[in-house]
Design a protein around this motif. Structure first.
Motif, PDB file in Angstrom:
ATOM      1  N   VAL A 132      32.088  52.980 -38.793  1.00 30.44           N
ATOM      2  CA  VAL A 132      31.853  54.426 -39.511  1.00 30.44           C
ATOM      3  C   VAL A 132      32.736  55.497 -39.082  1.00 30.44           C
ATOM      4  CG1 VAL A 132      30.179  56.310 -39.465  1.00 30.44           C
ATOM      5  CG2 VAL A 132      29.305  53.841 -39.504  1.00 30.44           C
ATOM      6  N   ARG A 133      33.116  55.586 -37.943  1.00 28.17           N
ATOM      7  CA  ARG A 133      34.133  56.581 -37.504  1.00 28.17           C
ATOM      8  C   ARG A 133      35.664  56.253 -38.313  1.00 28.17           C
ATOM      9  NH1 ARG A 133      37.499  56.096 -32.618  1.00 28.17           N
ATOM     10  NH2 ARG A 133      38.661  58.265 -32.359  1.00 28.17           N
ATOM     11  N   ALA A 134      35.795  54.880 -38.407  1.00 23.27           N
ATOM     12  CA  ALA A 134      37.243  54.571 -39.192  1.00 23.27           C
ATOM     13  C   ALA A 134      36.884  55.044 -40.786  1.00 23.27           C
ATOM     14  CB  ALA A 134      37.580  53.215 -38.962  1.00 23.27           C
ATOM     15  N   GLN A 135      35.552  54.641 -41.360  1.00 25.51           N
ATOM     16  CA  GLN A 135      35.316  54.826 -42.555  1.00 25.51           C
ATOM     17  C   GLN A 135      35.522  56.456 -42.743  1.00 25.51           C
ATOM     18  OE1 GLN A 135      31.561  52.959 -42.551  1.00 25.51           O
ATOM     19  NE2 GLN A 135      32.376  51.128 -43.753  1.00 25.51           N
ATOM     20  N   ALA A 136      34.925  57.417 -42.191  1.00 23.31           N
ATOM     21  CA  ALA A 136      35.095  58.614 -42.082  1.00 23.31           C
ATOM     22  C   ALA A 136      36.424  59.036 -42.067  1.00 23.31           C
ATOM     23  CB  ALA A 136      34.228  59.252 -40.948  1.00 23.31           C
ATOM     24  N   GLU A 137      37.293  58.506 -41.195  1.00 24.20           N
ATOM     25  CA  GLU A 137      38.652  58.898 -41.486  1.00 24.20           C
ATOM     26  C   GLU A 137      39.412  58.382 -42.476  1.00 24.20           C
ATOM     27  OE1 GLU A 137      41.508  60.929 -38.842  1.00 24.20           O
ATOM     28  OE2 GLU A 137      39.318  60.832 -38.602  1.00 24.20           O
ATOM     29  N   GLY A 138      38.741  57.262 -43.189  1.00 18.90           N
ATOM     30  CA  GLY A 138      39.469  57.102 -44.604  1.00 18.90           C
ATOM     31  C   GLY A 138      40.450  55.760 -44.079  1.00 18.90           C
ATOM     32  N   THR A 139      40.448  55.077 -42.793  1.00 21.97           N
ATOM     33  CA  THR A 139      40.929  53.940 -42.719  1.00 21.97           C
ATOM     34  C   THR A 139      40.332  52.694 -42.705  1.00 21.97           C
ATOM     35  OG1 THR A 139      40.696  54.466 -40.315  1.00 21.97           O
ATOM     36  CG2 THR A 139      42.643  55.375 -41.026  1.00 21.97           C
ATOM     37  N   ALA A 140      39.127  52.363 -43.021  1.00 22.59           N
ATOM     38  CA  ALA A 140      38.276  51.545 -43.177  1.00 22.59           C
ATOM     39  C   ALA A 140      37.572  51.565 -44.485  1.00 22.59           C
ATOM     40  CB  ALA A 140      37.439  51.202 -41.878  1.00 22.59           C
ATOM     41  N   ARG A 141      37.450  50.257 -44.927  1.00 21.48           N
ATOM     42  CA  ARG A 141      36.739  50.101 -46.040  1.00 21.48           C
ATOM     43  C   ARG A 141      35.299  50.590 -46.037  1.00 21.48           C
ATOM     44  NH1 ARG A 141      37.714  44.523 -48.802  1.00 21.48           N
ATOM     45  NH2 ARG A 141      36.029  44.888 -49.880  1.00 21.48           N
ATOM     46  N   THR A 142      34.805  51.257 -47.130  1.00 19.05           N
ATOM     47  CA  THR A 142      33.468  51.710 -47.184  1.00 19.05           C
ATOM     48  C   THR A 142      32.485  50.957 -47.867  1.00 19.05           C
ATOM     49  OG1 THR A 142      33.836  52.915 -49.265  1.00 19.05           O
ATOM     50  CG2 THR A 142      34.299  54.188 -47.120  1.00 19.05           C
ATOM     51  N   ASP A 143      32.730  49.921 -48.157  1.00 18.13           N
ATOM     52  CA  ASP A 143      31.717  48.766 -48.936  1.00 18.13           C
ATOM     53  C   ASP A 143      31.203  47.574 -47.864  1.00 18.13           C
ATOM     54  OD1 ASP A 143      34.351  47.436 -48.562  1.00 18.13           O
ATOM     55  OD2 ASP A 143      33.937  46.636 -50.597  1.00 18.13           O
ATOM     56  N   ILE A 144      31.510  47.963 -46.658  1.00 10.92           N
ATOM     57  CA  ILE A 144      31.159  47.114 -45.456  1.00 10.92           C
ATOM     58  C   ILE A 144      30.231  47.955 -44.536  1.00 10.92           C
ATOM     59  CG2 ILE A 144      32.786  45.229 -45.628  1.00 10.92           C
ATOM     60  CD1 ILE A 144      33.984  46.385 -42.914  1.00 10.92           C
ATOM     61  N   ASP A 145      29.370  47.344 -43.698  1.00  9.02           N
ATOM     62  CA  ASP A 145      28.499  48.168 -42.782  1.00  9.02           C
ATOM     63  C   ASP A 145      28.452  47.258 -41.394  1.00  9.02           C
ATOM     64  OD1 ASP A 145      26.770  45.731 -42.997  1.00  9.02           O
ATOM     65  OD2 ASP A 145      25.192  46.794 -44.270  1.00  9.02           O
ATOM     66  N   GLY A 146      27.802  47.697 -40.715  1.00 13.31           N
ATOM     67  CA  GLY A 146      27.786  47.157 -39.164  1.00 13.31           C
ATOM     68  C   GLY A 146      27.325  45.727 -39.148  1.00 13.31           C
ATOM     69  N   THR A 147      26.482  45.348 -40.131  1.00 14.36           N
ATOM     70  CA  THR A 147      26.075  43.870 -40.160  1.00 14.36           C
ATOM     71  C   THR A 147      27.097  43.019 -40.767  1.00 14.36           C
ATOM     72  OG1 THR A 147      23.717  44.677 -40.604  1.00 14.36           O
ATOM     73  CG2 THR A 147      24.288  42.384 -41.297  1.00 14.36           C
ATOM     74  N   ASP A 148      27.892  43.576 -41.610  1.00 14.77           N
ATOM     75  CA  ASP A 148      29.254  42.878 -42.341  1.00 14.77           C
ATOM     76  C   ASP A 148      30.239  42.595 -41.190  1.00 14.77           C
ATOM     77  OD1 ASP A 148      27.990  42.795 -44.614  1.00 14.77           O
ATOM     78  OD2 ASP A 148      28.931  44.604 -45.303  1.00 14.77           O
TER      79      ASP A 148
END
Length: 191
Positions: free
Chosen positions: A130-146
């Motif tokens: 979530v931190r990487a997603q918020a920073e824009g460095t990780a895909r947002t279409d995956i979650d912790g379960t993925d």
């Protein structure tokens, strides 16, 4: 627990860890008892089930992995933290061949002795994602379960003798699929 009982349990766990590292998660409880130079009844008195054995062996490692995620949250960039945690997850699971199946089952089984440790570990990885997603460095279409499933798949791959030589390459492929192009250079440095 009395000091002698603690010493006996620690000895059993050390031997069990060595046997499982050698033979995998399906190692015989009888073999563990024999190698520890105790009777099966003694082993079962300390560790009554295979799951209790794995819970005792893995809880410390899983708790350390959860703590590592917390440290990475404050000491590393979001993408570096995520990649470092994934690498630590794979190494932790690889310590005991065949444990990935137990981890993946325990996350869904609230009655499992490993459930709470696995849930905490998944939550720690989720925070990093979530931190990487918020920073824009990780895909947002995956979650912790993925993420947990991908980490489990990477750990499983390391357990396969035919695939082990390519495991590092596949790790980089998966990391580049998780991180956006903004984070890919950082991922290669962190990995």
């Amino acid at each position: 627990m009395r000091a002698d009982a603690r010493k006996n349990r620690d000895h059993l766990l050390a031997v069990a860890g060595a046997v499982i590292t050698e033979q995998g998660a399906d190692a015989s409880m009888r073999d563990i008892a024999r190698r520890a130079d105790v009777g099966l009844a003694t082993l079962l008195r300390h560790l009554p089930t295979r799951e209790a054995l794995f819970e005792a062996l893995l809880r410390t490692s899983f708790d350390e992995l959860t703590a590592t995620a917390g440290e990475l949250e404050t000491s590393s960039s979001p993408d570096d933290a995520l990649v470092s945690w994934l690498r630590a997850f794979v190494a932790c699971a690889h310590n005991y061949r065949g444990v990935v199946a137990l981890m993946m089952a325990a996350i869904e089984d609230t009655q499992s002795a490993l459930h709470s440790s696995c849930v905490a570990m998944r939550a720690a990885g989720t925070r990093l994602l979530v931190r990487a997603q918020a920073e824009g460095t990780a895909r947002t279409d995956i979650d912790g379960t993925d993420l947990y499933a991908l980490a489990g798949a990477l750990a499983w791959l390391n357990d396969q003798p035919a695939s082990a030589p390519r495991a590092d390459h596949v790790f980089h492929v998966v990391v580049s699929a998780i991180l956006t192009s903004a984070g890919n250079g950082d991922a290669e440095r962190a990995a």
